[in-house]
Every structure is written in structure tokens, then in C-alpha cells.
Design a protein around this motif. Structure first.
Motif, PDB file in Angstrom:
ATOM      1  N   SER A  26       0.882  -1.164   0.000  1.00  0.00           N
ATOM      2  CA  SER A  26       0.000   0.000   0.000  1.00  0.00           C
ATOM      3  C   SER A  26       0.920   1.214   0.000  1.00  0.00           C
ATOM      4  O   SER A  26       2.122   1.074   0.221  1.00  0.00           O
ATOM      5  CB  SER A  26      -0.913  -0.008   1.234  1.00  0.00           C
ATOM      6  N   ASP A  28       1.386   3.304   2.212  1.00  0.00           N
ATOM      7  CA  ASP A  28       1.964   3.517   3.537  1.00  0.00           C
ATOM      8  C   ASP A  28       2.887   2.400   4.001  1.00  0.00           C
ATOM      9  O   ASP A  28       3.724   2.611   4.866  1.00  0.00           O
ATOM     10  CB  ASP A  28       0.857   3.698   4.578  1.00  0.00           C
ATOM     11  N   LYS A  29       2.715   1.180   3.442  1.00  0.00           N
ATOM     12  CA  LYS A  29       3.545   0.080   3.923  1.00  0.00           C
ATOM     13  C   LYS A  29       3.618  -1.071   2.926  1.00  0.00           C
ATOM     14  O   LYS A  29       2.728  -1.240   2.096  1.00  0.00           O
ATOM     15  CB  LYS A  29       3.064  -0.435   5.266  1.00  0.00           C
ATOM     16  N   MET A  51       7.681   0.950   6.109  1.00  0.00           N
ATOM     17  CA  MET A  51       6.624   1.919   6.434  1.00  0.00           C
ATOM     18  C   MET A  51       7.044   3.318   6.026  1.00  0.00           C
ATOM     19  O   MET A  51       8.156   3.742   6.346  1.00  0.00           O
ATOM     20  CB  MET A  51       6.339   1.926   7.938  1.00  0.00           C
ATOM     21  N   ASP A  52       6.155   4.013   5.373  1.00  0.00           N
ATOM     22  CA  ASP A  52       6.381   5.413   5.042  1.00  0.00           C
ATOM     23  C   ASP A  52       5.815   6.244   6.192  1.00  0.00           C
ATOM     24  O   ASP A  52       4.656   6.646   6.188  1.00  0.00           O
ATOM     25  CB  ASP A  52       5.709   5.771   3.718  1.00  0.00           C
ATOM     26  N   SER A  55       4.381   9.676   5.357  1.00  0.00           N
ATOM     27  CA  SER A  55       3.033   9.605   4.794  1.00  0.00           C
ATOM     28  C   SER A  55       2.002   9.313   5.881  1.00  0.00           C
ATOM     29  O   SER A  55       0.921   9.889   5.891  1.00  0.00           O
ATOM     30  CB  SER A  55       2.986   8.522   3.708  1.00  0.00           C
ATOM     31  N   LEU A  56       2.337   8.404   6.792  1.00  0.00           N
ATOM     32  CA  LEU A  56       1.420   8.083   7.887  1.00  0.00           C
ATOM     33  C   LEU A  56       1.141   9.316   8.743  1.00  0.00           C
ATOM     34  O   LEU A  56       0.011   9.563   9.141  1.00  0.00           O
ATOM     35  CB  LEU A  56       1.995   6.969   8.758  1.00  0.00           C
ATOM     36  N   PHE A  61      -2.774   9.839  10.875  1.00  0.00           N
ATOM     37  CA  PHE A  61      -2.616   8.427  11.197  1.00  0.00           C
ATOM     38  C   PHE A  61      -3.931   7.805  11.656  1.00  0.00           C
ATOM     39  O   PHE A  61      -4.668   8.378  12.441  1.00  0.00           O
ATOM     40  CB  PHE A  61      -1.558   8.240  12.285  1.00  0.00           C
ATOM     41  N   LYS A  65      -4.260   1.885   8.791  1.00  0.00           N
ATOM     42  CA  LYS A  65      -3.203   2.075   7.788  1.00  0.00           C
ATOM     43  C   LYS A  65      -2.064   1.088   7.985  1.00  0.00           C
ATOM     44  O   LYS A  65      -1.261   0.887   7.088  1.00  0.00           O
ATOM     45  CB  LYS A  65      -2.670   3.509   7.826  1.00  0.00           C
ATOM     46  N   TYR A  81       4.975   2.261  16.109  1.00  0.00           N
ATOM     47  CA  TYR A  81       4.611   3.582  15.581  1.00  0.00           C
ATOM     48  C   TYR A  81       4.202   4.523  16.721  1.00  0.00           C
ATOM     49  O   TYR A  81       4.664   5.661  16.789  1.00  0.00           O
ATOM     50  CB  TYR A  81       3.487   3.465  14.556  1.00  0.00           C
ATOM     51  N   SER A  85       6.678   7.542  16.958  1.00  0.00           N
ATOM     52  CA  SER A  85       6.288   8.461  15.875  1.00  0.00           C
ATOM     53  C   SER A  85       6.614   9.925  16.175  1.00  0.00           C
ATOM     54  O   SER A  85       6.944  10.672  15.261  1.00  0.00           O
ATOM     55  CB  SER A  85       4.807   8.303  15.529  1.00  0.00           C
TER      56      SER A  85
END
Length: 189
Positions: A26, A28-29, A51-52, A55-56, A61, A65, A81, A85
Motif C-alpha cells: 500500500s 503507507d507500507k 513503512m512510510d 506519509s502516515l 494516522f 493504515k 509507531y 512516531s
């Protein structure tokens, strides 16, 4: 979105090979599995998620996702995350969910060689990755299935985790303010 790479693209050790297969993708990942070979024998694997994080964060978030095929991995990613994060300065991370070598191949330097090969291998195959992360936890094979070590007393588990953490730290990973370890792949922009 899958590729097969029969050998590593480095001169460090031509006996070690890494080949990846992307299982889920996806924006995001990506979930992937990397087969580890030594002298053309399958000796272990790495399962990981790319993982982006940028973008998350920027897209607002939501837990869904990070939805994964395996519920335990999904929970681990959410913990990762949510734990880091706020302090992640990177955009794309390579998060190792499982790093397993068959028992007969342990103590031969293969695990350390893999960790030393990973930055260059990631730069070649997934150049968007900035940092590598993992949660150090021992894995063992039981009845043909690889699982987290569970049936040992707390003292033994602590000894196993301490040894594993020392191993990772001796091969370029660093501590975070949590129990996760990381290794920069590229300098932060």
C-alpha cells in the motif's frame, strides 16, 4: 511487486544470499519476506515491513493504515509507531518483525554478516528506506514452526534478550528511548 534476487550485490561475502518477496503493498507500507541463503542452502529468513512514516504522519494516522496479514505483526507495528512516531526524524523505515537463523547456522557469523550487508542491500533494493528498526526478541523453531520464545522462566528469557541485544548493538544497531533498536541507513535530510 515481487522480485527475486539470487545473491547479494556486495563483495562482503558471496556465500550469503538475500532474496525478497513482497506480500502486501500500500502507499503507507509493504510487507516482505527475505530468504537468507548460505552456500546455496536456505538457512533462515527476515520478515519485515517498510513503512512510510512521513506519509502516515502527514495523512493523519489511523490504526487501519498498518493493517497486516498477521495480527501479531500488526500489533507490534502499532506499538512501534505509537512509541516512536513523535521522535522519528526519518521518512521511510525498514522494520524487521522476524530475524531467524536455523540453529546449526548460528555462531558462524552469518547473522552479523546479514546485518552488515543490509544497509547496502536496502540502498540497492529499497532506496527509499532511511532507517532500520527492530524489537529484539528470541525466536526458536518448535515442531517445525518458528515462534517467539515463550516457555522459559523470566530470568532465562531476560538472559536470552540481553544476549540478543548485545549481538545487535555489536553489529551497528543503536538504542532508542524505548526497547526498539535502530540503525540509520541514510542520513536524515
Amino acid at each position: 511487486m515481487e522480485s527475486e534476487d539470487a545473491d547479494s550485490d556486495t563483495d562482503t561475502d558471496k556465500l550469503i544470499g538475500l532474496s525478497e518477496k513482497v506480500y502486501s503493498w500500500s502507499p503507507d507500507k509493504q510487507e516482505l519476506s527475505i530468504t537468507i541463503t548460505y552456500e546455496n542452502q536456505r538457512v533462515g529468513y527476515l520478515n519485515a515491513v517498510i513503512m512510510d512514516v512521513g506519509s502516515l504522519k502527514s495523512g493523519g494516522f489511523r490504526d487501519d493504515k498498518l493493517k497486516c496479514q498477521d495480527k501479531e505483526i500488526e500489533e507490534e507495528l502499532l506499538t512501534f509507531y505509537k512509541s516512536l512516531s513523535d521522535v522519528l526524524e526519518t521518512r521511510v523505515v525498514f522494520y524487521i518483525t522476524d530475524f531467524f537463523l536455523e540453529k546449526v547456522y548460528r555462531g558462524m557469523g552469518i547473522g552479523g554478516d546479514i546485518l552488515n550487508l543490509l544497509p547496502e542491500w536496502l540502498d540497492t533494493h529499497f532506496p527509499e528506506v532511511n532507517d532500520l528498526y527492530l524489537f529484539p526478541y528470541p525466536l526458536e523453531k518448535s515442531n517445525g514452526k518458528v515462534e517467539c520464545v515463550k516457555n522459559v522462566d523470566d530470568k532465562k528469557l531476560l538472559e536470552m534478550r540481553t544476549k540478543l541485544i548485545r549481538f545487535y548493538l555489536s553489529h551497528g544497531l543503536r538504542r532508542t528511548q524505548t526497547q526498539f533498536l535502530y540503525r540509520p541507513i541514510k542520513p536524515a535530510a
